[in-house]
Scaffold this motif. Structure first.
Motif, PDB file in Angstrom:
ATOM      1  N   ASP A   1       0.743  -1.273  -0.232  1.00  0.00           N
ATOM      2  CA  ASP A   1       0.085   0.006  -0.017  1.00  0.00           C
ATOM      3  C   ASP A   1       0.996   1.217   0.109  1.00  0.00           C
ATOM      4  N   SER A   2       0.557   2.002  -0.954  1.00  0.00           N
ATOM      5  CA  SER A   2       1.693   3.207  -1.198  1.00  0.00           C
ATOM      6  C   SER A   2       0.875   4.311  -0.653  1.00  0.00           C
ATOM      7  N   ARG A   3      -0.227   4.373  -0.210  1.00  0.00           N
ATOM      8  CA  ARG A   3      -1.162   5.582   0.231  1.00  0.00           C
ATOM      9  C   ARG A   3      -0.732   6.116   1.385  1.00  0.00           C
ATOM     10  N   ASP A   4      -0.852   7.474   1.715  1.00  0.00           N
ATOM     11  CA  ASP A   4      -0.609   8.143   2.907  1.00  0.00           C
ATOM     12  C   ASP A   4      -1.748   8.037   3.798  1.00  0.00           C
ATOM     13  N   ALA A   5      -1.478   8.449   5.032  1.00  0.00           N
ATOM     14  CA  ALA A   5      -2.503   8.175   5.962  1.00  0.00           C
ATOM     15  C   ALA A   5      -4.050   8.778   5.718  1.00  0.00           C
ATOM     16  N   ALA A   6      -3.951   9.901   5.504  1.00  0.00           N
ATOM     17  CA  ALA A   6      -5.307  10.790   4.869  1.00  0.00           C
ATOM     18  C   ALA A   6      -5.827  10.004   4.021  1.00  0.00           C
ATOM     19  N   ALA A   7      -5.200   9.334   2.809  1.00  0.00           N
ATOM     20  CA  ALA A   7      -5.924   8.670   1.889  1.00  0.00           C
ATOM     21  C   ALA A   7      -6.822   7.446   2.483  1.00  0.00           C
TER      22      ALA A   7
ATOM     23  N   ARG B   1      -7.604   7.106   5.509  1.00  0.00           N
ATOM     24  CA  ARG B   1      -8.819   7.595   6.419  1.00  0.00           C
ATOM     25  C   ARG B   1     -10.021   8.194   5.458  1.00  0.00           C
ATOM     26  N   ARG B   2      -9.986   8.646   4.382  1.00  0.00           N
ATOM     27  CA  ARG B   2     -11.027   8.931   3.472  1.00  0.00           C
ATOM     28  C   ARG B   2     -11.466   7.641   2.905  1.00  0.00           C
ATOM     29  N   ALA B   3     -10.600   6.629   2.655  1.00  0.00           N
ATOM     30  CA  ALA B   3     -11.275   5.267   2.414  1.00  0.00           C
ATOM     31  C   ALA B   3     -12.147   4.670   3.439  1.00  0.00           C
ATOM     32  N   ALA B   4     -11.668   4.847   4.682  1.00  0.00           N
ATOM     33  CA  ALA B   4     -12.315   4.183   5.707  1.00  0.00           C
ATOM     34  C   ALA B   4     -13.826   4.938   6.011  1.00  0.00           C
TER      35      ALA B   4
ATOM     36  N   GLN C   1      -9.121   2.189   8.524  1.00  0.00           N
ATOM     37  CA  GLN C   1      -8.969   3.087   9.684  1.00  0.00           C
ATOM     38  C   GLN C   1      -7.769   2.411  10.346  1.00  0.00           C
ATOM     39  N   PHE C   2      -7.553   1.338  10.807  1.00  0.00           N
ATOM     40  CA  PHE C   2      -6.418   0.762  11.690  1.00  0.00           C
ATOM     41  C   PHE C   2      -5.189   1.046  10.860  1.00  0.00           C
ATOM     42  N   ARG C   3      -5.192   0.793   9.288  1.00  0.00           N
ATOM     43  CA  ARG C   3      -4.167   1.002   8.743  1.00  0.00           C
ATOM     44  C   ARG C   3      -3.820   2.490   8.559  1.00  0.00           C
ATOM     45  N   ALA C   4      -4.523   3.353   8.649  1.00  0.00           N
ATOM     46  CA  ALA C   4      -4.436   4.698   8.715  1.00  0.00           C
ATOM     47  C   ALA C   4      -3.630   5.157  10.173  1.00  0.00           C
ATOM     48  N   ILE C   5      -4.050   4.460  11.155  1.00  0.00           N
ATOM     49  CA  ILE C   5      -3.522   4.919  12.407  1.00  0.00           C
ATOM     50  C   ILE C   5      -1.879   4.327  12.323  1.00  0.00           C
ATOM     51  N   ALA C   6      -1.702   3.175  11.790  1.00  0.00           N
ATOM     52  CA  ALA C   6      -0.084   2.819  11.637  1.00  0.00           C
ATOM     53  C   ALA C   6       0.544   3.590  10.720  1.00  0.00           C
ATOM     54  N   ARG C   7      -0.028   3.852   9.526  1.00  0.00           N
ATOM     55  CA  ARG C   7       0.711   4.691   8.717  1.00  0.00           C
ATOM     56  C   ARG C   7       0.873   6.217   9.119  1.00  0.00           C
ATOM     57  N   ALA C   8      -0.113   6.726   9.869  1.00  0.00           N
ATOM     58  CA  ALA C   8       0.219   8.026  10.648  1.00  0.00           C
ATOM     59  C   ALA C   8       1.148   8.103  11.463  1.00  0.00           C
TER      60      ALA C   8
ATOM     61  N   ALA D   1     -17.553   3.197   5.577  1.00  0.00           N
ATOM     62  CA  ALA D   1     -18.363   3.626   6.611  1.00  0.00           C
ATOM     63  C   ALA D   1     -19.634   4.213   6.073  1.00  0.00           C
ATOM     64  N   GLY D   2     -19.608   5.177   5.206  1.00  0.00           N
ATOM     65  CA  GLY D   2     -20.662   5.713   4.422  1.00  0.00           C
ATOM     66  C   GLY D   2     -21.587   4.795   3.835  1.00  0.00           C
ATOM     67  N   ARG D   3     -20.885   3.809   3.355  1.00  0.00           N
ATOM     68  CA  ARG D   3     -21.812   2.443   2.468  1.00  0.00           C
ATOM     69  C   ARG D   3     -22.126   1.457   3.530  1.00  0.00           C
ATOM     70  N   GLU D   4     -21.899   1.660   5.022  1.00  0.00           N
ATOM     71  CA  GLU D   4     -22.141   0.575   5.928  1.00  0.00           C
ATOM     72  C   GLU D   4     -21.190  -0.678   5.566  1.00  0.00           C
ATOM     73  N   ASP D   5     -19.992  -0.661   5.021  1.00  0.00           N
ATOM     74  CA  ASP D   5     -18.996  -1.615   4.769  1.00  0.00           C
ATOM     75  C   ASP D   5     -18.281  -1.453   6.254  1.00  0.00           C
ATOM     76  N   TYR D   6     -18.592  -1.702   7.242  1.00  0.00           N
ATOM     77  CA  TYR D   6     -17.591  -1.394   8.345  1.00  0.00           C
ATOM     78  C   TYR D   6     -16.567  -2.436   8.683  1.00  0.00           C
ATOM     79  N   THR D   7     -16.535  -3.397   8.057  1.00  0.00           N
ATOM     80  CA  THR D   7     -15.307  -4.348   7.907  1.00  0.00           C
ATOM     81  C   THR D   7     -14.348  -3.820   7.123  1.00  0.00           C
ATOM     82  N   LEU D   8     -14.653  -3.282   6.008  1.00  0.00           N
ATOM     83  CA  LEU D   8     -13.636  -2.492   5.369  1.00  0.00           C
ATOM     84  C   LEU D   8     -13.128  -1.238   6.088  1.00  0.00           C
ATOM     85  N   ALA D   9     -14.145  -0.635   6.646  1.00  0.00           N
ATOM     86  CA  ALA D   9     -13.924   0.671   7.260  1.00  0.00           C
ATOM     87  C   ALA D   9     -12.892   0.447   8.437  1.00  0.00           C
ATOM     88  N   ILE D  10     -13.020  -0.648   9.232  1.00  0.00           N
ATOM     89  CA  ILE D  10     -12.011  -1.021  10.252  1.00  0.00           C
ATOM     90  C   ILE D  10     -10.845  -1.078   9.765  1.00  0.00           C
ATOM     91  N   GLU D  11     -10.695  -2.168   8.616  1.00  0.00           N
ATOM     92  CA  GLU D  11      -9.292  -2.164   7.886  1.00  0.00           C
ATOM     93  C   GLU D  11      -8.644  -0.900   7.575  1.00  0.00           C
TER      94      GLU D  11
END
Length: 216
Positions: free
Chosen positions: A104-110, A112-115, A131-138, A119-129
């Motif tokens: 994954d070459s995205r930055d943390a901001a990207a 977070r937007r994906a998460a 968001q956790f990646r965003a925390i680590a990348r940040a 979540a807006g589509r209520e796909d909370y499984t992907l949203a959690i994945e």
């Protein structure tokens, strides 16, 4: 400049008189070279001193030279500190690549937007994945810690918890939530996602307790 000579002198002076007139004229103040100022004398003295130094290793000039170089470096460091300020822990790093088993070459901001989109589509499984990646990348971008290709979510949360002791328990729970939806097939929940976003927000405003920690 016309010569300042008496009007009643002979029109054709002899050699001696001509020499005397020329000497008298050239001794006037306007013909004198300007005398050096104190700054000129100081500068010349410094240049003469530099020219007298011997640049041989271990010579007598080695001490003064090292002192001068050290003084210049200290002055440059002080100037840089006054202009740019102290190093900031929030300075970003160009860390990209594998993250918890996925390139994954995205930055943390990207992330977070994906998460948020998931979540807006209520796909909370992907949203959690995401968001956790965003925390680590940040945290990697802040150089608080680094994540290698073999780093697991639990490894990451343990090292991050050492840098943020007050959030260690929530980091461990976040890693468990990520592993559950990523590897155990459990569905993500809205509450789980919101907890990760809240944790991310707190980490962004927190200062790490320890120096940057490498994650193996």
């Amino acid at each position: 400049m016309p010569l300042d000579v008496p009007l009643d002198v002979p029109v054709n002076p002899d050699a001696g008189q001509a020499r005397d007139w020329i000497i008298a004229e050239l001794t006037k103040p306007e013909y004198r070279a300007p005398e050096p100022t104190w700054f000129d004398r100081l500068s010349q003295g410094f240049l003469d001193w530099l020219g007298s130094l011997k640049f041989s290793v271990g010579g007598a000039a080695q001490g003064p030279l090292l002192f001068i170089v050290g003084g210049v470096l200290v002055a440059a460091a002080v100037t840089a500190y006054l202009i740019f300020g102290p190093p900031r822990l929030g300075r970003r790093s160009a860390i990209v690549g594998s993250l918890f088993g996925q390139d994954d070459s995205r930055d943390a901001a990207a992330m977070r937007r994906a998460a948020a989109d998931a979540a807006g589509r209520e796909d909370y499984t992907l949203a959690i994945e995401e968001q956790f990646r965003a925390i680590a990348r940040a945290l990697a971008e802040r150089t608080v810690l680094t994540v290698s290709p073999g780093t697991t979510a639990r490894d990451f949360s343990g090292r991050a918890g050492a840098s943020f002791p007050s959030l260690a328990g929530r980091l461990a729970t976040a890693a468990e939530t990520f592993d559950a939806v990523r590897y155990l097939g459990r569905p993500g929940t809205r509450d789980g996602y919101l907890e990760l976003t809240a944790l991310d927000t707190e980490l962004r405003g927190a200062r790490p307790l320890l120096a940057p920690v490498g994650v193996g």
